[in-house]
Design a protein around this motif. Sequence first.
Motif, PDB file in Angstrom:
ATOM      1  N   VAL A   1      72.252  43.721 -41.941  1.00 31.73           N
ATOM      2  CA  VAL A   1      71.435  44.270 -40.863  1.00 31.73           C
ATOM      3  C   VAL A   1      72.354  44.915 -39.828  1.00 31.73           C
ATOM      4  CG1 VAL A   1      69.550  42.617 -41.146  1.00 31.73           C
ATOM      5  CG2 VAL A   1      71.394  42.110 -39.567  1.00 31.73           C
ATOM      6  N   ALA A   2      71.852  45.955 -39.157  1.00 30.58           N
ATOM      7  CA  ALA A   2      72.621  46.611 -38.092  1.00 30.58           C
ATOM      8  C   ALA A   2      71.654  47.301 -37.140  1.00 30.58           C
ATOM      9  CB  ALA A   2      73.594  47.626 -38.674  1.00 30.58           C
ATOM     10  N   PHE A   3      71.970  47.241 -35.850  1.00 32.50           N
ATOM     11  CA  PHE A   3      71.225  47.955 -34.826  1.00 32.50           C
ATOM     12  C   PHE A   3      71.926  49.263 -34.491  1.00 32.50           C
ATOM     13  CE2 PHE A   3      69.512  43.756 -33.647  1.00 32.50           C
ATOM     14  CZ  PHE A   3      68.187  44.078 -33.409  1.00 32.50           C
ATOM     15  N   THR A   4      71.134  50.271 -34.101  1.00 36.34           N
ATOM     16  CA  THR A   4      71.725  51.458 -33.500  1.00 36.34           C
ATOM     17  C   THR A   4      72.339  51.034 -32.169  1.00 36.34           C
ATOM     18  OG1 THR A   4      69.578  51.996 -32.514  1.00 36.34           O
ATOM     19  CG2 THR A   4      70.187  53.195 -34.535  1.00 36.34           C
TER      20      THR A   4
ATOM     21  N   ALA B   1      72.026  48.160 -51.765  1.00 34.31           N
ATOM     22  CA  ALA B   1      72.887  48.362 -50.601  1.00 34.31           C
ATOM     23  C   ALA B   1      73.398  47.002 -50.150  1.00 34.31           C
ATOM     24  CB  ALA B   1      72.128  49.061 -49.484  1.00 34.31           C
ATOM     25  N   GLU B   2      74.704  46.870 -50.090  1.00 30.55           N
ATOM     26  CA  GLU B   2      75.340  45.607 -49.712  1.00 30.55           C
ATOM     27  C   GLU B   2      75.632  45.525 -48.214  1.00 30.55           C
ATOM     28  OE1 GLU B   2      76.045  43.091 -51.766  1.00 30.55           O
ATOM     29  OE2 GLU B   2      75.516  44.072 -53.639  1.00 30.55           O
ATOM     30  N   SER B   3      75.804  46.679 -47.566  1.00 35.28           N
ATOM     31  CA  SER B   3      76.180  46.697 -46.153  1.00 35.28           C
ATOM     32  C   SER B   3      75.602  47.937 -45.473  1.00 35.28           C
ATOM     33  CB  SER B   3      77.704  46.707 -46.013  1.00 35.28           C
ATOM     34  OG  SER B   3      78.265  47.818 -46.693  1.00 35.28           O
ATOM     35  N   VAL B   4      75.332  47.822 -44.179  1.00 35.70           N
ATOM     36  CA  VAL B   4      74.850  48.950 -43.397  1.00 35.70           C
ATOM     37  C   VAL B   4      75.586  48.988 -42.056  1.00 35.70           C
ATOM     38  CG1 VAL B   4      72.554  49.168 -44.430  1.00 35.70           C
ATOM     39  CG2 VAL B   4      72.887  47.590 -42.539  1.00 35.70           C
ATOM     40  N   ALA B   5      75.798  50.212 -41.553  1.00 30.20           N
ATOM     41  CA  ALA B   5      76.443  50.385 -40.252  1.00 30.20           C
ATOM     42  C   ALA B   5      76.003  51.719 -39.656  1.00 30.20           C
ATOM     43  CB  ALA B   5      77.960  50.366 -40.398  1.00 30.20           C
ATOM     44  N   PHE B   6      75.762  51.723 -38.350  1.00 24.95           N
ATOM     45  CA  PHE B   6      75.427  52.955 -37.638  1.00 24.95           C
ATOM     46  C   PHE B   6      76.673  53.493 -36.939  1.00 24.95           C
ATOM     47  CE2 PHE B   6      71.109  51.145 -37.715  1.00 24.95           C
ATOM     48  CZ  PHE B   6      70.378  52.270 -38.078  1.00 24.95           C
TER      49      PHE B   6
ATOM     50  N   ARG C   1      67.358  50.481 -30.407  1.00 25.64           N
ATOM     51  CA  ARG C   1      65.977  50.855 -30.713  1.00 25.64           C
ATOM     52  C   ARG C   1      65.634  50.803 -32.198  1.00 25.64           C
ATOM     53  NH1 ARG C   1      65.234  55.964 -26.613  1.00 25.64           N
ATOM     54  NH2 ARG C   1      65.435  54.726 -24.730  1.00 25.64           N
ATOM     55  N   THR C   2      66.623  51.008 -33.046  1.00 25.52           N
ATOM     56  CA  THR C   2      66.382  51.047 -34.483  1.00 25.52           C
ATOM     57  C   THR C   2      67.239  49.992 -35.182  1.00 25.52           C
ATOM     58  OG1 THR C   2      65.960  53.420 -34.347  1.00 25.52           O
ATOM     59  CG2 THR C   2      66.380  52.526 -36.538  1.00 25.52           C
TER      60      THR C   2
ATOM     61  N   TRP D   1      63.711  50.254 -39.016  1.00 27.96           N
ATOM     62  CA  TRP D   1      62.651  49.594 -38.265  1.00 27.96           C
ATOM     63  C   TRP D   1      62.702  50.008 -36.807  1.00 27.96           C
ATOM     64  CZ3 TRP D   1      59.563  46.122 -40.971  1.00 27.96           C
ATOM     65  CH2 TRP D   1      60.045  45.731 -42.235  1.00 27.96           C
ATOM     66  N   ASP D   2      61.546  50.154 -36.188  1.00 29.18           N
ATOM     67  CA  ASP D   2      61.435  50.300 -34.753  1.00 29.18           C
ATOM     68  C   ASP D   2      61.576  48.882 -34.200  1.00 29.18           C
ATOM     69  OD1 ASP D   2      60.280  50.151 -32.120  1.00 29.18           O
ATOM     70  OD2 ASP D   2      59.311  52.080 -32.486  1.00 29.18           O
ATOM     71  N   ALA D   3      62.709  48.608 -33.565  1.00 29.04           N
ATOM     72  CA  ALA D   3      62.993  47.235 -33.144  1.00 29.04           C
ATOM     73  C   ALA D   3      62.051  46.757 -32.048  1.00 29.04           C
ATOM     74  CB  ALA D   3      64.447  47.121 -32.678  1.00 29.04           C
ATOM     75  N   GLY D   4      61.689  47.637 -31.125  1.00 24.70           N
ATOM     76  CA  GLY D   4      60.798  47.241 -30.036  1.00 24.70           C
ATOM     77  C   GLY D   4      59.399  46.924 -30.512  1.00 24.70           C
ATOM     78  N   ALA D   5      58.867  47.784 -31.369  1.00 26.38           N
ATOM     79  CA  ALA D   5      57.505  47.600 -31.877  1.00 26.38           C
ATOM     80  C   ALA D   5      57.466  46.691 -33.101  1.00 26.38           C
ATOM     81  CB  ALA D   5      56.892  48.948 -32.234  1.00 26.38           C
TER      82      ALA D   5
END
Length: 115
Positions: A4-7, A43-48, A11-12, A25-29
């Motif tokens: 998992v990763a946040f922008t 997908a093993e990893s994600v990064a913004f 927000r995302t 995902w829209d994190a707020g909503a």
Amino acid sequence: MKSVAFTPDGRTLATSGFDRAVRLWDAGARRPLAVLDTGTHAAESVAFSPDGRTLAAGGSNGDVRLWDVASRRPKGALTGHSGNVYSAAFSPDGRLLATGGHDKTVRLWDVATRR
């Protein structure tokens, strides 16, 4: 869930799992925004990137796929690992991407040139 990763603005949220998709995902909503197809590999990893415009997803096939977050279109792939890419992190200026894999290597990529 694998990763998992946040922008940077929070927000995302991007999630990756065993279903061979990266979900935005829209994190707020707390609602889904999009599903990015990673092809035949999980997908093993994600990064913004620091500006939140690019998403990197390390795959179980050794590739790292890049997406334009706004358009949700692929921006290309980085190839070179010989196995799962378990971690990814952008440099603070967003020019470099570091990835770590099952092949016991850490690779440093120039995002602009994909090398």
